[in-house]
Design a protein around this motif. Structure first.
Motif, short mmCIF file in Angstrom:
data_model
loop_
_atom_site.label_atom_id
_atom_site.label_comp_id
_atom_site.label_asym_id
_atom_site.label_seq_id
_atom_site.Cartn_x
_atom_site.Cartn_y
_atom_site.Cartn_z
N GLU A 94 0.62 -1.33 -0.03
CA GLU A 94 -0.08 0.00 0.03
C GLU A 94 0.80 1.22 -0.05
O GLU A 94 1.97 1.36 0.80
N CYS B 200 0.55 4.09 1.55
CA CYS B 200 0.74 4.48 2.94
C CYS B 200 1.66 3.90 3.62
O CYS B 200 2.29 4.41 4.36
N TYR C 53 -3.41 2.38 -4.70
CA TYR C 53 -3.30 1.96 -3.37
C TYR C 53 -2.03 0.62 -3.19
O TYR C 53 -1.58 1.06 -2.41
N CYS D 170 -7.47 6.36 2.16
CA CYS D 170 -6.22 6.78 3.42
C CYS D 170 -5.03 7.39 2.35
O CYS D 170 -4.52 8.59 2.77
N CYS D 171 -4.55 6.77 1.31
CA CYS D 171 -3.52 6.93 0.74
C CYS D 171 -3.62 8.39 0.03
O CYS D 171 -2.79 9.24 -0.31
ZN LIG Z 1 -3.34 4.04 2.59
#
Ligand SMILES: [Zn+2]
Length: 601
Positions: free
Chosen positions: A268, A270, A316, A350-351
């Motif tokens: 991912e 993140c 992602y 989120c990313c």
């Molecule tokens: Zn993420």
């Protein structure tokens, strides 16, 4: 600098204009909208980016959130949106505030942090860390110690101990490291059965982003404990991840949990940027040069690979062997079918909010002050630094096309001549490094080379690294090729198709237009050629370096569900087809690619 401008011209500079999560209604700017981690995530990258580029427009965007946060604390010392009292999003906002204070000296920051930490110290016994906050306590420790270094408030050390006591024991987990296999739903259920009251979620110990953030836990704690074992623990942790989940791009697999070493598994975005930040923190604490090698491997490969060249869309999950970016289920452990599309918010958002910290924090970590009041080059990239050394203003200018070229030129411009040690990281892959000061050779040593002298305005240090092509073995003996800090990959012809329009950007699927199932002999002859570095240095259209070699098709190695099958351990080359001449390019530019090849032994 060029990369930061590309980022500002892309999603980072415009996200708030059309993505409501960080738009005018964000809870972090007084609105009724999103009030959890996304606002702080966005700022964690926007703040350093805005000030690095000295952009009034980007600074104004950041100030909308920062002013609201600093001017609306709760009466009890809490801060942030009233809609939740979760410790976790505040851990991110604290990182934002510390960066912002370093950039501006805003007098509101330290009092707000002090009141919050005092509040938290008395609130934590009754309302302890849980879930994300429990796994990520080390990120708050960073801000607690930042403030302690400035105020010497003894309560902050008490808080540091309490956070560690309530936080997840990462060092203990790695010491045992029971997670040696690709995680699946069944394994996650088992772990959940063995977990405790402070963990609602399945498998937070093997969640990629948590694991990436965990890498700063031991080095950060060593600042409190002063213990060498805490400083050293990171090396064991990286070894465990490499051994059981390591990928050729410097990362470990996590899609979204630890997923083994097959280069078809994903990581991912993140997880990439959080691993970078952990390594930057660890590098600052330990001064261990090998962490700089790792950081560059991730920064120059895994980071740009997950973003389009113009930084308007991201993935992602990225895969080292990525033969199609389309809606498919394989091979993700728990992630959804959008996971490797390029887009605005594929799979989960989120990313979209969090990737912005990647380049700006890397830029922040290129140079560091040393304990003996000198300067250290921790990583290399073209940059200009203005700082103060021993009371004298010094401008450092680094000119290079690193990592695409191996020559780096550093010019020092102190206001007046001043003596201090200059430390230069020498990457482990560079065996015959040449260093010269004003044309006179200096002996290079492994790790860091220290040059002690009186620096006069205009003094120049030239470094030339020695980057041969390295053949590395991975999953099932697969071959990967690197040269210096760059990993190389076979580019697959890409057909980009818009799946959905997303206002200022798009969601894309990418389909392969050429064959990719090639094996390579470990003793293959490789010809390196260098080409001009393009305006967008990581773009695939004009690769700055190419590796020419030969391979042969391996017909039994196929794709299923848009995904390259795991690299076979025993690869049978095609009998009816000739040897193929192939050209490998820097990994990040090839959005469809093979980076780990079956070995034809
Ligand atoms: Zn993420």
């Amino acid at each position: 600098m060029r990369q930061l401008q590309i980022q500002a011209d892309g999603l980072s500079g415009h996200l708030d204009e059309f993505w409501p999560i960080v738009g005018p209604d964000s809870g972090w700017s007084g609105g009724k909208g999103e009030s959890w981690e996304d606002g702080p995530y966005f700022l964690d990258g926007l703040v350093p980016l805005a000030w690095q580029l000295d952009s009034p427009k980007l600074k104004a965007k950041a100030m909308r959130f920062i002013d609201w946060t600093l001017d609306h604390p709760w009466e009890n010392g809490m801060f942030g949106p009233r809609g939740n009292d979760d410790w976790w999003p505040r851990m991110v906002m604290l990182k934002v505030l510390t960066q912002y204070h370093e950039l501006t000296g805003d007098a509101r920051v330290m009092p707000l942090m002090t009141r919050y930490f005092h509040y938290q110290l008395q609130a934590l016994p009754a309302r302890p860390l849980r879930d994300w906050g429990r796994m990520r306590w080390q990120d708050e420790l960073l801000s607690v110690l930042w403030l302690y270094q400035r105020t010497h408030d003894a309560k902050l050390l008490e808080l540091a101990h309490l956070l560690r006591q309530q936080g997840y024991d990462w060092q203990g987990m790695y010491a045992q490291f029971p997670f040696k296999e690709k995680t699946d739903a069944e394994a996650l259920r088992k772990q959940a059965g063995a977990s405790d009251a402070f963990m609602q979620d399945l498998g937070l110990q093997v969640h990629g982003v948590n694991v990436a953030q965990s890498l700063k836990a031991s080095p950060m704690w060593s600042v409190v404990s002063g213990g060498a074992p805490d400083r050293e623990a990171l090396h064991h942790q990286l070894r465990m991840l490499d051994t059981y989940h390591g990928l050729p791009n410097g990362m470990f697999s996590a899609d979204e949990h630890l997923a083994g070493r097959s280069p078809s598994q994903g990581t991912e975005l993140c997880t990439v940027v959080e691993a970078m930040f952990s390594l930057e923190v660890a590098l600052a604490v330990t001064g261990d040069a090998s962490l700089g090698d790792r950081l560059e491997r991730i920064a120059f490969n895994a980071l740009p690979a997950a973003l389009t060249d113009d930084m308007w869309a991201h993935q992602y999950n990225q895969q080292p062997n990525q033969v199609e970016c389309s809606l498919h289920r394989e091979p993700w452990t728990t992630d959804g079918p959008e996971s490797n599309l390029f887009g605005l918010e594929p799979n989960f958002r989120c990313c979209t909010a969090n990737f912005h910290q990647g380049w700006p924090k890397f830029a922040n970590s290129l140079w560091m002050a040393t304990a003996d009041r000198g300067l250290a080059a921790m990583s290399y990239a073209p940059c200009t630094v203005t700082t103060e050394v021993r009371g004298v203003r010094v401008v450092v200018e680094q000119v290079s096309e690193y990592p695409f070229r191996q020559a780096v030129s550093i010019t020092l411009r102190p206001e007046r001549a001043i003596a201090f040690p200059l430390r230069l990281r020498v990457p482990a892959w560079s065996q015959g490094t040449h260093i010269a000061v004003n044309g006179k050779p200096v002996k290079a040593s492994a790790g860091f080379t220290t040059i002690e002298r009186t620096w006069a305005p205009g003094d120049t240090v030239e470094l030339t690294f020695d980057a041969g092509v390295k053949v590395e073995r991975g999953y099932n003996g697969a071959l990967s090729f690197s040269r210096g800090a760059l990993l190389y990959a076979l580019p697959i012809k890409e057909n980009w198709v818009i799946w959905r329009k997303r206002e200022l950007t798009n969601d894309w699927q990418v389909y392969p237009g050429s064959r990719w199932n090639l094996g390579i002999r470990p003793d293959v002859q490789i010809a390196v050629s260098e080409h001009p570095v393009a305006e967008k240095p990581f773009a695939g259209a004009a690769p700055a370096v190419q590796l020419a070699m030969q391979g042969r098709y391996v017909p039994a190695w196929k794709a299923s569900d848009g995904n390259a099958e795991p690299v076979p351990a025993k690869a049978e080359p095609s009998d009816d087809e000739d040897v193929q001449g192939i050209t490998l390019v820097p990994y990040a530019g090839a959005k469809l690619r093979i980076a780990a090849f079956p070995a034809l032994d």
